[in-house]
Enzyme design. Structure first.
Site, short mmCIF file in Angstrom:
data_model
loop_
_atom_site.label_atom_id
_atom_site.label_comp_id
_atom_site.label_asym_id
_atom_site.label_seq_id
_atom_site.Cartn_x
_atom_site.Cartn_y
_atom_site.Cartn_z
N ASP A 160 35.72 55.04 48.17
CA ASP A 160 34.82 56.09 47.70
C ASP A 160 33.53 55.49 47.15
O ASP A 160 32.63 56.21 46.70
CB ASP A 160 35.52 57.04 46.70
CG ASP A 160 35.88 56.35 45.40
OD1 ASP A 160 35.80 55.11 45.32
OD2 ASP A 160 36.26 57.06 44.45
N SER A 161 33.42 54.15 47.25
CA SER A 161 32.13 53.49 46.98
C SER A 161 31.07 54.02 47.94
O SER A 161 29.88 53.77 47.77
CB SER A 161 32.26 51.97 47.12
OG SER A 161 32.91 51.63 48.34
N ASP B 53 40.57 55.92 50.31
CA ASP B 53 40.54 56.29 48.88
C ASP B 53 40.74 57.79 48.70
O ASP B 53 40.20 58.60 49.48
CB ASP B 53 39.16 55.94 48.30
CG ASP B 53 39.20 54.68 47.46
OD1 ASP B 53 40.29 54.25 47.05
OD2 ASP B 53 38.11 54.13 47.22
N LYS C 162 44.78 55.24 48.50
CA LYS C 162 44.60 54.53 47.23
C LYS C 162 44.08 55.50 46.18
O LYS C 162 43.22 56.33 46.49
CB LYS C 162 43.59 53.38 47.42
CG LYS C 162 43.17 52.71 46.11
CD LYS C 162 42.48 51.39 46.34
CE LYS C 162 40.98 51.45 46.52
NZ LYS C 162 40.23 52.06 45.40
N GLU D 205 43.17 55.69 41.69
CA GLU D 205 42.97 54.91 40.49
C GLU D 205 43.86 55.39 39.35
O GLU D 205 44.08 56.61 39.20
CB GLU D 205 41.50 55.02 40.04
CG GLU D 205 40.53 54.51 41.10
CD GLU D 205 39.06 54.74 40.73
OE1 GLU D 205 38.77 55.20 39.60
OE2 GLU D 205 38.20 54.47 41.59
N GLU E 215 40.58 45.50 39.70
CA GLU E 215 39.11 45.40 39.69
C GLU E 215 38.61 44.95 38.32
O GLU E 215 38.99 45.54 37.29
CB GLU E 215 38.50 46.77 40.06
CG GLU E 215 36.97 46.73 40.04
CD GLU E 215 36.29 47.89 40.75
OE1 GLU E 215 36.99 48.72 41.37
OE2 GLU E 215 35.05 47.95 40.67
O1 KIV Z 1 35.68 52.35 46.62
C1 KIV Z 1 35.79 51.13 46.80
O2 KIV Z 1 35.05 50.51 47.55
C2 KIV Z 1 36.84 50.44 46.08
C3 KIV Z 1 36.77 48.95 46.03
C4 KIV Z 1 35.75 48.57 45.05
C5 KIV Z 1 38.09 48.34 45.74
O3 KIV Z 1 37.70 51.06 45.51
#
Ligand code: KIV
Length: 260
Positions: free
Chosen positions: A42-43, A81, A109, A111, A178
């Protein structure tokens, strides 16, 4: 790459390489270079959408980019994510995870730790592989007071270690760590049997991930200490990615310069 491969990499001590991708072309290139795991992070809220943080990313955004990335992949394992607010309770988590799996993700994934027990358990009960994410959690950047290294003091280090053990006991397959001190990441990695994938977490994690736009120097905004621009010492994107893979596998990245 499949889930068993991730486990066997940890057992034999081979480091796992991971990069983020948001479209088919980058995914195809990373896959062809031999990256083990591709993360639709989600970056994308930062590097694709230009947001200040990842809180504006929606499920529809994640589905759109996951659908694109899957078309570029032949070998790598694909993790997607779950965006902000998409796993606030168990049923919602299951529904959204199923949507990501239905467009080609092989693992989702999200958090956080013990506070998401019901979400972890419902995904395990429904055979959806999960990657945890502890330490700095960008979706909680406001509560965390900014993008800060986590686990520096004893109580927060203990909490990260305890959460990692909970996640393992709830069937989580792998764990992103992280922005935590290298010593803590080493301890966590040695205390659990599932592989850890570090970003700003030192060389002793079982694998490494970077945001592709950071390690290719495309993102020219603020870059944390753990980011290395691999393109600056290579003549093409392909050789920069191969350089990254080589550095992770040979454990020359991240050295102390890129760790806390
Ligand atoms: O969203 C993302 O790119 C991430 C990485 C920083 C692990 O979660």
């Amino acid at each position: 790459m499949n889930l068993a491969d991730l486990q066997s990499f940890k057992k034999k001590g081979e480091k796992i390489t991971c990069l983020t991708a948001y479209d088919a072309s980058f995914a195809k290139l990373f896959d062809a270079c031999g990256v083990d795991v591709i993360l639709v992070g989600d970056s994308l809220g930062n590097v694709i959408q230009g947001g200040e943080n990842t809180l504006g990313v929606s499920m529809e955004d994640m589905l759109y980019h996951t659908q694109a990335v899957v078309k570029g992949i032949k070998e790598a394992l694909l993790i997607a994510d779950m965006p902000y607010q998409s796993y606030t309770h168990a049923e919602k988590t299951l529904e959204n995870a199923q949507r990501l799996m239905s467009v080609g993700a092989q693992m989702v994934k999200f958090e956080g730790g013990a506070e998401h027990e019901a979400s972890f358990k419902i995904l395990q009960a429904n055979n959806i592989p999960v990657c945890g994410h502890l330490g700095l959690q960008p979706q909680s950047v406001i509560e965390m007071g900014g993008y800060k290294v986590q686990g520096r003091d004893d109580s927060s280090a203990q909490r990260i270690l305890a959460d990692a053990k909970f996640l393992e006991s709830w069937g989580v397959e792998t764990l992103v760590l992280e922005c935590v001190p290298a010593e803590l990441a080493k301890k966590v990695s040695q205390s659990i049997n599932i592989p850890t994938i570090g970003i700003g977490a030192g060389v002793d994690c079982d694998g490494q991930v970077l945001v592709s736009y950071d390690m290719l120097g495309i993102n020219t905004g603020y870059l944390p200490k753990f980011v290395k621009n691999f393109l600056s010492e290579h003549s093409s994107i392909e050789s920069a990615v191969k350089g990254y893979i080589y550095s992770v596998k040979s454990q020359t990245f991240p050295n102390d310069e890129y760790s806390y």
